[in-house]
Design an enzyme around this catalytic site. Sequence first.
Site: not given
Length: 448
Positions: A17, A106, A130, A135, A202, A206, A308
């Site tokens: 990222v 996260k 955000e 993502g 994961d 979230k 991604g």
Amino acid sequence: MTDYRRLRVALLGAGAVGSQVASLLRKHGDELADRAGAHLELIGIAVRNPDAPRDADLPRELLTTDPEPLIVGADIVIELMGGIEPARSYLLQAINSGADVVTANKALLATHGPEIFEAADQVGAQVYYEAAAAGAIPIIRPLRDSLAGDRVQRIMGIVNGTTNYILDRMDSEGAEFADVLADAQRLGYAEADPTADVEGYDAAQKAAILASLAFHTSVPLEAVHREGITGIDKAMMDAARHAGYVIKLLAVCERLTGADGAESISVRVYPALVRRDHPLASVHGANNAVFVQAEAAGNLMFYGAGAGGVQTASAVLGDVVSAARRHLAGGVGVGESNRANLPILPIANVTTRYQITLEVDDQPGVLATVAGILSEGDVSIATVEQTVRSEPVPGNGSPVTEPASDTVARLVIGTHKALEQNLSETVDRLAASGVVERVVSVLRVEGD
Ligand code: NDP
Ligand code: HSE
């Protein structure tokens, strides 16, 4: 070029990222300056190994192994290192040095969110995140800002791309879990150690972030009930398809009202049956989607890439522009609202519909016994479907249809809403009853 004020931006991390964030920040610098009202000057990028190959072409002189001078000299700090430490300490240092911070972390927010928000509150800084849930999909701002005047009742999210990819291929191709997981690892969706994705960790992180925002209540990660998808097999997929459902790993965040009118919430992650005509059933591949039901707005669906490098960089840069605008406007940051402070129900106290699949001996009275056990457990039957399959004769492998005592019946029982505790005790009693050969699966039904 307009003579904007300069804001110094420090980037911590240049991996999947971070390297895309740095690249887009440099490539679209003038446009971003017009939108932010300030020139966003990338003053440095902290990494572990400055000589490691990067996904984007970044000037070597920006890379450093010493984050501290960057942090204290920045107006905006972007944390894209991941993990808990040293990310937590760097974020707190940035906040205490007067910077606004942007993070996609996260794991950190789900475990240390209150500490970080409190630190930002103390000094009037703002935390933007955000990209930390789903993502590239804008969902944090809609929950925090756009729906601030409404009451969110329920969120059902497909918030983990890896598991959606696996379940989608198991559903569409009849493939086995282990084969698709191996493909997901080859394609780079799943990590070499896939535990965080396939065991639901994961998604639980979230879910904690989304529920905290939606219900104005701090939801610790430990309060999120979590189950993964490793127990889902081809037979369960086939049975779901046959019954008009698809299995999805869902993050369900729900507001509940008791008989006395008192409100509470439930936050849970598990594989669940979703009707094929529900919008979430059409989320394919590694995509994410978040379905929000709000009192006044009704049903809203947010859909797109949940991961991604470049996709996630879009959400990060949106936050950077917001942080720049706020920095220029001045004033105190808007803290996270935890004022509702609703109690969080344990999973045992949650009610859901279930589909129970059993293999039983095809004998007179078996169905009555099963129905009796469900009734004693206060689990009300909505639908029953029975199919009979013949047991092969040992030795020659050919099926027989007689005598009836050699046949096994598969019972698929759909329940009305039942209390989780009652349901699990009832399933235990069914398993021990002597008439049930095998409990094939017990799945919750969501979204009906
Ligand atoms: P990567 O592992 O690809 O990159 C991490 C970067 O941080 C690397 O550049 C690494 O340096 C650097 N780094 C790690 N530890 C340190 C340290 N102690 N000091 C200095 N630099 C350090 O992570 P991602 O880019 O995939 O993820 C970043 C964050 O974004 C995570 O919080 C993740 O959960 C979140 N996220 C990621 C998504 C994705 O699709 N990848 C989607 C949504 C959120 P070096 O390169 O030298 O090793
Ligand atoms: N591993 C995550 C997923 C990506 O599969 O969705 C980042 O959250």
